[in-house]
Design an enzyme around this catalytic site. Sequence first.
Site, PDB file in Angstrom:
ATOM      1  N   ASP A  33       0.825  -1.207   0.000  1.00  0.00           N
ATOM      2  CA  ASP A  33       0.000   0.000   0.000  1.00  0.00           C
ATOM      3  C   ASP A  33       0.861   1.260   0.000  1.00  0.00           C
ATOM      4  OD1 ASP A  33      -2.373   1.419   0.014  1.00  0.00           O
ATOM      5  OD2 ASP A  33      -2.624   1.332   2.190  1.00  0.00           O
ATOM      6  N   GLY A  34       0.351   2.305  -0.661  1.00  0.00           N
ATOM      7  CA  GLY A  34       0.978   3.617  -0.587  1.00  0.00           C
ATOM      8  C   GLY A  34       1.669   4.083  -1.849  1.00  0.00           C
ATOM      9  N   ASN A  35       1.539   3.332  -2.947  1.00  0.00           N
ATOM     10  CA  ASN A  35       2.215   3.749  -4.181  1.00  0.00           C
ATOM     11  C   ASN A  35       1.730   5.113  -4.671  1.00  0.00           C
ATOM     12  OD1 ASN A  35       3.669   1.350  -4.280  1.00  0.00           O
ATOM     13  ND2 ASN A  35       2.225   0.339  -5.645  1.00  0.00           N
ATOM     14  N   ARG A  37       0.171   7.491  -2.942  1.00  0.00           N
ATOM     15  CA  ARG A  37       0.505   8.574  -2.003  1.00  0.00           C
ATOM     16  C   ARG A  37       1.996   8.900  -2.052  1.00  0.00           C
ATOM     17  NH1 ARG A  37      -2.117   6.086   3.121  1.00  0.00           N
ATOM     18  NH2 ARG A  37      -2.330   4.315   1.706  1.00  0.00           N
ATOM     19  N   HIS A  50       3.375   3.430  -8.950  1.00  0.00           N
ATOM     20  CA  HIS A  50       3.153   2.003  -9.196  1.00  0.00           C
ATOM     21  C   HIS A  50       4.419   1.335  -9.724  1.00  0.00           C
ATOM     22  CE1 HIS A  50      -0.995   2.515  -8.252  1.00  0.00           C
ATOM     23  NE2 HIS A  50      -1.310   3.169  -9.350  1.00  0.00           N
ATOM     24  N   ASN A  81      -9.921  -2.203  -6.626  1.00  0.00           N
ATOM     25  CA  ASN A  81      -9.079  -1.423  -7.540  1.00  0.00           C
ATOM     26  C   ASN A  81      -9.608  -1.433  -8.964  1.00  0.00           C
ATOM     27  OD1 ASN A  81      -5.985  -2.563  -5.974  1.00  0.00           O
ATOM     28  ND2 ASN A  81      -7.268  -0.817  -5.456  1.00  0.00           N
TER      29      ASN A  81
END
Length: 253
Positions: A33-35, A37, A50, A81
Amino acid sequence: MAAWNLAYDLYEKRLRRQLPPESIPRHIGVILDGNRRWAKSLGVQPSQGHRAGADKISEVLGWAEELGVEIVTLWMLSTDNLSRSSAELDELLGIIADAVDRLARRGRWRLAVVGDLGLLPGPIAERIRASVRATSSIQGLCVNIAVGYGGRHEITEAVRAILSDAIASGRSLEDLEAELSDADITAHLYTKDQPDPDLVIRTSGEQRLSGFMIWQSVHSEYYFCEAYWPDFRRVDFLRALRSYGQRERRLGR
């Protein structure tokens, strides 16, 4: 900078010494998680986040392999997603297919799919299947690629498969209702031949599972890391394993 690097290396070695072989989990699930942001924090496009996240995967698998982990499940694309804008989703699917292809070409890890490839565009699904087939004879670390994956969807598909099997064998619904067990559900999950995850790691600071392996993770330990996935470091990984090793696992007993 040299002094900082030395201190970092010493700390990393100290963490490694705190991990006896018996404390290493067999199966680790990772919520990458967090790509987006991470990309936003740098003022760049989500696709760059990504790609940076995809580039991190091999590095993390190397850490797991070195420590003797047997299975790593990487949640790369959820069923939720799939509702993203077509422009972002198309690019993300291409990045995922490229990443899986690179993992296969490394020839180090045996790949498996955890998810419903039928939810993906045909060409992307076939690329992923081809990558998985190319690694079928490889021994060692098993890497589950969780794409088109959602915990509720997985359980729904398992129940559908159980009903289909019952119909095909001529069993009545009354017989099925009387005999259905937890083991029947487990035997129809994507991970049916694998041990449940001992440890689930989620990056980016979010403290929720979002439907990740909700059946399999009933006795898992969870570790939530503040770092965005592209910034996930070896020390973060070692801290997660140290935390896991320090816990008393009761497994519901």
